[in-house]
Design a protein around this motif. Sequence first.
Motif, mmCIF file in Angstrom:
data_model
loop_
_atom_site.group_PDB
_atom_site.id
_atom_site.type_symbol
_atom_site.label_atom_id
_atom_site.label_comp_id
_atom_site.label_asym_id
_atom_site.label_seq_id
_atom_site.Cartn_x
_atom_site.Cartn_y
_atom_site.Cartn_z
ATOM 1 N N ARG A 127 0.938 -1.111 -0.154
ATOM 2 C CA ARG A 127 0.089 -0.121 0.099
ATOM 3 C C ARG A 127 0.700 1.133 -0.062
ATOM 4 N NH1 ARG A 127 -3.490 3.307 3.666
ATOM 5 N NH2 ARG A 127 -2.580 2.615 5.517
ATOM 6 N N THR A 128 2.055 1.064 0.644
ATOM 7 C CA THR A 128 2.804 2.364 0.553
ATOM 8 C C THR A 128 3.955 2.503 -0.737
ATOM 9 O OG1 THR A 128 4.381 1.128 1.717
ATOM 10 C CG2 THR A 128 3.317 2.355 3.012
ATOM 11 N N ASP A 129 3.597 1.661 -1.534
ATOM 12 C CA ASP A 129 4.423 1.948 -2.834
ATOM 13 C C ASP A 129 3.247 2.234 -3.918
ATOM 14 O OD1 ASP A 129 5.233 1.320 -5.494
ATOM 15 O OD2 ASP A 129 5.748 -0.754 -5.250
ATOM 16 N N ALA A 130 3.235 3.500 -4.308
ATOM 17 C CA ALA A 130 2.405 4.264 -5.284
ATOM 18 C C ALA A 130 2.282 3.570 -6.501
ATOM 19 C CB ALA A 130 2.627 5.754 -5.250
ATOM 20 N N ASP A 131 3.163 2.722 -6.911
ATOM 21 C CA ASP A 131 3.018 2.002 -8.198
ATOM 22 C C ASP A 131 2.374 0.635 -7.970
ATOM 23 O OD1 ASP A 131 4.269 4.040 -9.571
ATOM 24 O OD2 ASP A 131 6.331 3.098 -8.998
ATOM 25 N N VAL B 139 -2.376 -2.535 -5.547
ATOM 26 C CA VAL B 139 -3.205 -2.393 -4.366
ATOM 27 C C VAL B 139 -3.444 -0.623 -4.617
ATOM 28 C CG1 VAL B 139 -3.310 -1.955 -1.957
ATOM 29 C CG2 VAL B 139 -2.769 -4.266 -3.091
ATOM 30 N N SER B 140 -2.291 -0.092 -4.729
ATOM 31 C CA SER B 140 -2.231 1.429 -4.650
ATOM 32 C C SER B 140 -3.176 1.899 -5.991
ATOM 33 C CB SER B 140 -0.837 2.085 -4.954
ATOM 34 O OG SER B 140 -0.337 1.827 -3.550
ATOM 35 N N GLN B 141 -3.166 1.444 -7.101
ATOM 36 C CA GLN B 141 -4.159 1.718 -8.083
ATOM 37 C C GLN B 141 -5.665 1.656 -7.681
ATOM 38 O OE1 GLN B 141 -3.032 3.486 -10.907
ATOM 39 N NE2 GLN B 141 -1.050 3.255 -9.476
ATOM 40 N N ILE B 142 -5.893 0.584 -7.175
ATOM 41 C CA ILE B 142 -7.422 0.317 -6.545
ATOM 42 C C ILE B 142 -7.444 1.298 -5.618
ATOM 43 C CG2 ILE B 142 -8.911 -1.229 -5.548
ATOM 44 C CD1 ILE B 142 -6.994 -3.664 -6.062
ATOM 45 N N ASN B 143 -6.830 1.682 -4.695
ATOM 46 C CA ASN B 143 -6.974 2.811 -3.602
ATOM 47 C C ASN B 143 -6.999 4.002 -4.228
ATOM 48 O OD1 ASN B 143 -6.752 0.839 -1.621
ATOM 49 N ND2 ASN B 143 -4.663 1.024 -1.169
ATOM 50 N N LEU B 144 -6.239 4.377 -5.275
ATOM 51 C CA LEU B 144 -6.280 5.704 -6.061
ATOM 52 C C LEU B 144 -7.616 5.806 -6.485
ATOM 53 C CD1 LEU B 144 -3.892 7.962 -6.697
ATOM 54 C CD2 LEU B 144 -3.835 6.760 -8.862
ATOM 55 N N HIS B 145 -8.066 4.795 -7.154
ATOM 56 C CA HIS B 145 -9.489 4.983 -7.871
ATOM 57 C C HIS B 145 -10.649 4.765 -7.173
ATOM 58 C CE1 HIS B 145 -7.876 5.693 -11.918
ATOM 59 N NE2 HIS B 145 -6.988 4.766 -11.651
ATOM 60 N N ALA C 184 -7.688 0.208 6.213
ATOM 61 C CA ALA C 184 -6.795 1.258 6.083
ATOM 62 C C ALA C 184 -6.794 2.616 6.719
ATOM 63 C CB ALA C 184 -6.368 1.204 4.544
ATOM 64 N N PRO C 185 -8.116 3.293 6.417
ATOM 65 C CA PRO C 185 -8.084 4.613 6.935
ATOM 66 C C PRO C 185 -7.919 4.634 8.375
ATOM 67 C CG PRO C 185 -9.770 4.105 5.193
ATOM 68 C CD PRO C 185 -9.202 2.938 5.435
ATOM 69 N N LEU D 51 -3.612 -4.934 3.065
ATOM 70 C CA LEU D 51 -3.365 -6.365 2.935
ATOM 71 C C LEU D 51 -2.341 -7.012 4.133
ATOM 72 C CD1 LEU D 51 -3.693 -7.017 -0.864
ATOM 73 C CD2 LEU D 51 -5.470 -7.369 1.019
ATOM 74 N N GLY D 52 -1.918 -6.183 5.079
ATOM 75 C CA GLY D 52 -0.861 -6.395 5.985
ATOM 76 C C GLY D 52 -1.222 -7.506 6.950
ATOM 77 N N ALA D 53 -2.534 -7.891 7.176
ATOM 78 C CA ALA D 53 -3.102 -9.027 7.721
ATOM 79 C C ALA D 53 -2.925 -10.432 7.018
ATOM 80 C CB ALA D 53 -4.572 -8.938 8.383
ATOM 81 N N ILE D 54 -2.525 -10.417 5.649
ATOM 82 C CA ILE D 54 -2.948 -11.537 4.845
ATOM 83 C C ILE D 54 -1.709 -11.738 3.638
ATOM 84 C CG2 ILE D 54 -4.333 -10.536 3.163
ATOM 85 C CD1 ILE D 54 -6.063 -12.916 3.057
#
Length: 347
Positions: A69-73, A76-82, A118-119, A171-174
Amino acid sequence: MKRRLSVLSAALILLLCSCAPAQTEPASASDTFFAMDTVMSITVYGDMGTQAIQDARSEIQRLESLLSRTDADSQVSQINLHAGDGTWVTVDADLSELLARAQSITELLPGSFDITIAPVMDAWGFTKEEQHVPTQQMLDTAMDLVDSQQLLVDTDASAARLEASGMEIDLGAIAKGFAAGQAQQVIRSTGAESAMLDLGGNVTVIGSKPDGSAWRVAVKDPQNTSEYLCVLTLEDVTASTSGGYERYFEEDGVRYHHIIDPKTGYPADSGLLSVTVVSADPILADALSTALFIEGTDAALDFWRSRDDFELVLCQADGTVLITEGLENGLQTREDTYGYTYEIARR
Ligand code: ADP
Ligand code: MG
């Protein structure tokens, strides 16, 4: 801090697992590296060890670049961004299947396991350098965004979408359980039949030790992580441990850890210090160790009785350690005065 603990755990496990001196030491390769925000170590026995480890490491790095989640590329970040903009984000099949799997675990244990947490993690600052107790208003705003039902996953099209703006997946727990499963497959595909992987507290054993005896895996004492609570005798399973001692901060003399109860937005306070889940399914082991830590002893044992695909070590704050009967064989507990009492939980 996490890094130090994990190194200790790896050292303890290797110490406990080292076999009696053999006439001819079997060939083996070992590697310790940092990935997915934790220390990982892998040992593979057999001539193909070095290759197996290299392949496993590349696979873990590939997954990290999908899941972080911390890697903007990352995907998962793409899903979060949208989130909230209506876009279906196309992702690798691995990821869409993992998201669907996470959803199915949420359905099993609603109100405990939720990857849209996450939030709330951000409100506490767990993803940042600086951690603090959030105001109730901050927490309420973050909690409104936690709802797995608003994460839509289409495994046929291999795509996902978050319905509300501000929602994010964590996804830290899995993720480490998933990585353990994939790395395990990669190692097996080289022909290796004996290996141990410790992916930051998720210990996977392949086969048995080179001398044919089962692996012995230490469960850390959550109150003194350089010591062990018990040692389990295992073959072909993953043992995942979650505990409040893994990652935490202190404010005004109170300790706040990183496993959040989605019902309150606060660190889970179920009377458990740690939960270890042993299963042939590494994703299940990782997800359940987090979820059952939130659920507490009674619910954890009820859930265990309703299924046959995992076993448990529950370390309660009152010093009772409950171990489910499937782990009784070859179990080693502490005889000394650490203040723990051990009980076997039966079906
Ligand atoms: P660790 O990763 O430290 O070994 P866990 O497997 O228990 O420990 O995962 C904890 C992580 O899971 C947190 O750092 C956070 O990313 C995420 N998380 C926290 N609370 C929840 C929850 N209720 N449901 C799903 N994921 C969570
Ligand atoms: Mg977990």
